[in-house]
Every structure is written in structure tokens, then in C-alpha cells.
Design a protein around this motif. Structure first.
Motif, short mmCIF file in Angstrom:
data_model
loop_
_atom_site.label_atom_id
_atom_site.label_comp_id
_atom_site.label_asym_id
_atom_site.label_seq_id
_atom_site.Cartn_x
_atom_site.Cartn_y
_atom_site.Cartn_z
N PHE A 238 6.26 27.18 -44.90
CA PHE A 238 5.24 26.56 -43.94
C PHE A 238 4.00 25.72 -43.72
O PHE A 238 3.34 26.87 -44.54
CB PHE A 238 5.30 27.29 -42.39
N GLU A 239 3.68 24.95 -43.58
CA GLU A 239 2.49 24.22 -43.90
C GLU A 239 2.54 23.22 -42.39
O GLU A 239 3.11 23.10 -41.57
CB GLU A 239 2.21 23.50 -45.09
N ASP A 240 1.01 22.85 -42.16
CA ASP A 240 0.60 21.39 -41.15
C ASP A 240 -0.29 20.84 -41.36
O ASP A 240 -1.18 21.02 -41.97
CB ASP A 240 1.24 22.04 -40.17
N THR A 241 -0.25 20.11 -40.95
CA THR A 241 -1.85 18.95 -40.63
C THR A 241 -2.26 18.62 -39.12
O THR A 241 -1.46 18.60 -38.45
CB THR A 241 -1.53 17.53 -41.32
N ASP A 242 -3.82 18.20 -38.89
CA ASP A 242 -4.12 17.49 -37.76
C ASP A 242 -3.62 18.69 -36.85
O ASP A 242 -4.06 18.51 -35.00
CB ASP A 242 -4.04 16.83 -37.86
N GLU A 243 -3.73 20.40 -36.64
CA GLU A 243 -3.47 21.15 -36.01
C GLU A 243 -4.77 22.50 -35.81
O GLU A 243 -4.79 23.10 -37.37
CB GLU A 243 -2.14 21.86 -35.78
N GLY A 244 -5.27 22.70 -34.60
CA GLY A 244 -6.11 23.52 -34.75
C GLY A 244 -5.07 24.78 -35.24
O GLY A 244 -4.74 25.27 -34.48
N PRO A 245 -7.08 26.60 -34.88
CA PRO A 245 -5.97 27.48 -34.77
C PRO A 245 -4.97 27.91 -34.10
O PRO A 245 -4.33 28.58 -34.24
CB PRO A 245 -7.25 27.77 -35.07
N PHE A 272 -3.21 23.87 -45.39
CA PHE A 272 -3.85 23.62 -43.27
C PHE A 272 -4.35 22.40 -43.59
O PHE A 272 -5.94 23.13 -44.24
CB PHE A 272 -4.95 25.07 -43.24
N THR A 273 -4.02 21.44 -43.50
CA THR A 273 -4.78 19.65 -43.08
C THR A 273 -5.40 20.04 -42.10
O THR A 273 -5.03 19.52 -41.37
CB THR A 273 -4.24 18.95 -43.97
N ASN A 274 -6.89 19.62 -42.11
CA ASN A 274 -7.36 19.44 -40.95
C ASN A 274 -6.50 19.76 -40.37
O ASN A 274 -7.62 19.57 -39.17
CB ASN A 274 -7.24 18.00 -40.56
N ALA A 275 -7.81 21.07 -40.23
CA ALA A 275 -7.43 23.24 -39.15
C ALA A 275 -8.89 23.37 -39.13
O ALA A 275 -9.98 23.30 -40.26
CB ALA A 275 -6.04 23.65 -39.30
N SER A 276 -9.47 22.94 -37.73
CA SER A 276 -10.80 23.01 -37.60
C SER A 276 -11.18 23.79 -36.17
O SER A 276 -10.09 23.68 -35.24
CB SER A 276 -11.77 21.77 -37.57
N GLY A 280 -17.45 29.92 -33.06
CA GLY A 280 -16.94 31.48 -33.28
C GLY A 280 -15.59 31.98 -33.32
O GLY A 280 -14.95 32.87 -32.76
N GLN A 281 -14.76 30.69 -33.63
CA GLN A 281 -13.53 31.12 -32.58
C GLN A 281 -12.76 30.98 -34.63
O GLN A 281 -13.05 31.21 -35.28
CB GLN A 281 -12.89 29.78 -32.58
N TRP A 282 -11.71 32.29 -33.83
CA TRP A 282 -10.93 31.80 -35.48
C TRP A 282 -10.38 30.64 -36.53
O TRP A 282 -10.76 29.80 -35.62
CB TRP A 282 -9.37 32.68 -35.32
#
Length: 337
Positions: A238-245, A272-276, A280-282
Motif C-alpha cells: 500500500f501507498e497513499d498521497t495527501d493524507e495526514g498521519p 507516503f507522499t505529501n504526508a505531514s 509534536g504529532q506522529w
């Protein structure tokens, strides 16, 4: 502790999907993986848009396919537009079925992802797919189509760049990766890239199983449909884009609660593309490690598969082995001579 889990590849792995035995779809579903014939110079291939609208980058992708010696032709409705979709459902479905029923077409390439594939899948001519299997390449939103082709026709699909091509993201190495995957029978070996954010996700060990999966969002939204492959004894990619943790957490949690992840032999993780996350978060990697680290199966991250720079092509539906010590995912060729 190093985990080792070997699974048997064959009828048991390629067996019944999650539909109840005896249903019409089950009755026609082949039990062994179907690898389409390798593409050769001179073969006709069709470019279609089952989801979003392609743009001017399409010309570059067509040029690349032509450089392989392939004869590229557009679907009748390739340049249609209907809101955010590449034409009406009827038009996109017509192009999809035409690409799989024309006996002269040996490969089908998705122009672009975005959204829309799930809207037309129930009209897919699966009898035609079973009768004359051919190469299909796409990713992202096309995860649903690859899953349906596998579940109901056991057709191996190719998770790789679409024809709406961006050279800054996919250069010469990635062009060769696509060519080799669809035109040669050499095994495909992907190596962990330490620069990929997902490289931080790991559970040591080795595992072998049928490689299945795709875009995580699409896998989650395929629950309860005919598009999600049976992942029992599989290597889940699996992979994904534009998704936060938290989104990775939510999607994997739903798959866990649905009993999907408890079936897998191992997990291979792409980009994990554009994941931010917030301060202080994961990170995405930390959230994913939390959700898959206790499953008791090997997990290998850091693979250049997905929406990021350097996207490589892999077949989905053939045997694969992950080896975290070597940092490799080795996949049997998705085409045959």
C-alpha cells in the motif's frame, strides 16, 4: 525477534475470494493467476480515462509508449469531460470495455487517476477479460479496477505510472521500470530507499505470498464491494498521497477491524507522499508502525511505489518475497512469453 512466515503459492493462495461460494461471480472465477502475454514492438495498445480528466502531459506519456515500439491509440472518449470526470459514466465504461474486447488491443493504459473508476466497474465485461487477457497499467484510483480484474478474472495487473506523464517525477529509470515490467519476463526487484518516509516502518523477517493491494484510500473504500482482493496469505502493498498521519491510522484501523489485516503474510509499503502532521504529532511512518507493528508479520517500508518521485512499476497478482534484512521486495514477472 526476526519473524519468518512462508506461505504456499498455488491453488490455495489463488483460491476463492471473499464472496460466498456458489455465487455467479465465484462460479466463473479462475483459481490460478492469469499472466497476460508480454507486450512486443508493433503491438496495439489503447489509452483510456476511466477516472479523471487527462491534460497536456498525456502527449509525453504517449511518446514514451511509442518509444517502446508500441502502436498507441486513444479511446474514443479519451478527451471527453463531464465535471471532474473524463466523460460520462456511459462513455468511460464504453471505452473500458472496448479496450478489453477489441482482439487487436494487447495492452490497456490508464491516462490518469483522480476519481471515478468505482462508478463504472459494475459494468465491466469480465467475460471478455477472461476470454482474452491483456496487460493493464494504472495506479491510485485504478486500484479498484486492478482489484476487480484480480478477484473476478485472476488477471495480473500492473501498478505503475499512468500516461499523463511528468518527467520530473518519473525519469529514465522509471521509464525502463515500466518497459521491463510489461515487455520482459525478468523478476522485478525493488530495494528499500532510505530517503522514503515509509522506510522508517519495519518489522524484521521474510515472507512470501501473492503481492496484492495498491492505494490505501482505495483499498479502504473498496470494503463491501467486489473490488477488494482476498488478502489471505498475501503480501499487502500500500501507498497513499495527501493524507495526514491520522488518516493512515484511520484507514488501517478500519481494515484491522474488518479482519482484513489479520490474514496477510506480510506488508510492503510504498510512498507516503505529501504526508505531514502537526507539531509534536506522529509522522505517517510512526502512525503506520503503530497500526501494523503488532500483526506478527514482516513489514518492509521505503519502496518507490506510489505517487512520489521515482515511481517504479510492479505487477499485482504474482508471487513476491519481502526480505527486510536485504531491504528487498522480489516479484515474479507479471507477463508471460
Amino acid at each position: 525477534m526476526t519473524l519468518t512466515r512462508r506461505t504456499v503459492i498455488g491453488a490455495a493462495v489463488a483460491g476463492a475470494g471473499s464472496l460466498a461460494a456458489g455465487t455467479p461471480a465465484q462460479a466463473f472465477r479462475p483459481r490460478a493467476a492469469v499472466r497476460p502475454p508480454a507486450l512486443r514492438p508493433g503491438d496495439r495498445v489503447r489509452v483510456i480515462a476511466p477516472a479523471g480528466v487527462p491534460d497536456t502531459r498525456l502527449a509525453r506519456g504517449i511518446e514514451i509508449l511509442e518509444s517502446f515500439g508500441l502502436v498507441v491509440e486513444p479511446g474514443e472518449h479519451l478527451y471527453d469531460r463531464y465535471g471532474y470526470l473524463a466523460g460520462t459514466d456511459e462513455a468511460r465504461l464504453a471505452d473500458l470495455n472496448a479496450a478489453f474486447t477489441d482482439p487487436g488491443v494487447r495492452g490497456v493504459f490508464a491516462a490518469r487517476g483522480g476519481y471515478g473508476t468505482q462508478r463504472i466497474l459494475d459494468g465491466l465485461d469480465l467475460a471478455a477479460v477472461r476470454r482474452d487477457p491483456r496487460v493493464f497499467v494504472g495506479f491510485s484510483d485504478l486500484t479498484a479496477l486492478i482489484g476487480r480484474l484480480w478477484r473476478d478474472a485472476r488477471l495480473v495487473g500492473f501498478y505503475g505510472p499512468m500516461v499523463n506523464w511528468t518527467d520530473s517525477r518519473t525519469g529514465p529509470v522509471e521509464i525502463e521500470s515500466l518497459r521491463a515490467a510489461i515487455m520482459t519476463t525478468a523478476p522485478i526487484v525493488l530495494t528499500r530507499d532510505p530517503a522514503e518516509p515509509s522506510a522508517a516502518v519495519e518489522v524484521p523477517g521474510t515472507a512470501t505470498g501473492t503481492l496484492l493491494g495498491g492505494n490505501l484510500t482505495m483499498l479502504q473504500t473498496s470494503l463491501g464491494t467486489g473490488d477488494l482482493p482476498d488478502l489471505r496469505d498475501a503480501i499487502l502493498l500500500f501507498e497513499d498521497t495527501d493524507e495526514g498521519p491520522y488518516s493512515y491510522d484511520r484507514m488501517l484501523t478500519q481494515l484491522r477491524r474488518a479482519g482484513i489485516l489479520e490474514r496477510v503474510a506480510g506488508i510492503a509499503i510504498g510512498q507516503f507522499t505529501n504526508a505531514s502532521g502537526g507539531t509534536g504529532q506522529w509522522t505517517a511512518a510512526q502512525a503506520v508502525q503503530d497500526r501494523v507493528g503488532d500483526l506478527g508479520v514482516p513489514v518492509l517500508g521505503g519502496l518507490r511505489v506510489g505517487h512520489g518521485t521515482g515511481q517504479l512499476t510492479v505487477p499485482l497478482g504474482t508471487p513476491a518475497t519481502i526480505d527486510t534484512a536485504a531491504g528487498t521486495l522480489t516479484v515474479r514477472a507479471g507477463v508471460r512469453e
